[in-house]
Structures are given as structure tokens and as C-alpha cells.
Design an enzyme around this catalytic site. Structure first.
Site, PDB file in Angstrom:
ATOM      1  NE  ARG A  47      -3.284   2.931   0.707  1.00 21.09           N
ATOM      2  CZ  ARG A  47      -4.362   3.245   1.425  1.00 21.09           C
ATOM      3  NH1 ARG A  47      -4.996   2.313   2.105  1.00 21.09           N
ATOM      4  NH2 ARG A  47      -4.810   4.476   1.451  1.00 21.09           N
ATOM      5  NE  ARG A  56      -7.882   3.146  -0.838  1.00 21.57           N
ATOM      6  CZ  ARG A  56      -8.651   4.105  -1.341  1.00 21.57           C
ATOM      7  NH1 ARG A  56      -8.188   4.929  -2.249  1.00 21.57           N
ATOM      8  NH2 ARG A  56      -9.890   4.242  -0.939  1.00 21.57           N
ATOM      9  CG  ASP A  59      -8.468   1.911   2.397  1.00 17.95           C
ATOM     10  OD1 ASP A  59      -7.741   2.172   3.373  1.00 17.95           O
ATOM     11  OD2 ASP A  59      -9.471   2.586   2.104  1.00 17.95           O
ATOM     12  CG  ASP A  61     -10.961   2.439   6.110  1.00 22.49           C
ATOM     13  OD1 ASP A  61      -9.906   3.043   6.373  1.00 22.49           O
ATOM     14  OD2 ASP A  61     -11.556   2.546   5.023  1.00 22.49           O
TER      15      ASP A  61
END
Length: 118
Positions: A47, A56, A59, A61
Site C-alpha cells: 500500500r 491502492r 485499504d 478501515d
């Protein structure tokens, strides 16, 4: 784990669609230690953070962390503001429809019904 959802990117430069999924993780880590783990995994998969909302490889989260509300300085906001987007809300409601959002007091399934995601 939710199903995989293919969605168009929101914001940022022109780019290919994303594959999105949501998982529930049980951990003894605090939110900041969990963030360090997720960022380590992202680095492992190369990344690179060059363009905000740009393409990307991965990711990760933290959407919710129990019923914690964290709005401080830095990169960690819980609940994540992206919850209003379909790429987060739909897979999340698939695996945790009865979870109560700590800010709104509504279940995710109800949120999905009355507030269609962007």
C-alpha cells in the site's frame, strides 16, 4: 465476512472499480494498536499513500470498535465517516444487521432502509 461487493470509486481520480468486503474481528487490542496492525498489513501488500482516495492495493478501515466514539486528531475516527457510502454500509449490514450505531442509535439494517447510501 460479508460477500464481495464491486463498487465504483467515490471521490479521487478516475480509476477502476474496487472490491469491498467487511469482516468482524474479535481482538484484545485497543483501537490504536489495531490501527497499527491494519497499517502493517497494508504495507505488507505494498500500500502506497500518494494520492488521496487514489488507487491502492489494499485499504483496511476500522469501521466500529464496540460502541466507541472517537473523534480526535490523526487518522483514527470511529465510527468511520465513510459509513454513509454503499461500499461500507451494504456489506456491513449484511453481516451485522442488528448492530446499533453508537451515534444514531439505529440498527444498520434500519439505517440502510431509511437512509439509502451514497
Amino acid at each position: 465476512m460479508s460477500s464481495l461487493y464491486e463498487t465504483d470509486p467515490v471521490g479521487g481520480p478516475d480509476q477502476d472499480p474496487y472490491l469491498n468486503a467487511v469482516v468482524i474481528v474479535v481482538t484484545d487490542l485497543d483501537p490504536w494498536a489495531m490501527l497499527a496492525v491494519t497499517q502493517s498489513i497494508e504495507r505488507h501488500w505494498h500500500r502506497v499513500r500518494e494520492v488521496r482516495w487514489g488507487p491502492r492495493t489494499l485499504d483496511i478501515d476500522i469501521i466500529f470498535f464496540d460502541d466507541l466514539i472517537l473523534k480526535g486528531p490523526g487518522n483514527l475516527q470511529i465510527p468511520r465517516p465513510e459509513l454513509k457510502h454503499a461500499f461500507v454500509l451494504e456489506p456491513l449490514a449484511q453481516i451485522a444487521p442488528d448492530y446499533i450505531h453508537p451515534e444514531t442509535g439505529m440498527s444498520l439494517s434500519r439505517t440502510l432502509r431509511i437512509q439509502p447510501p451514497e
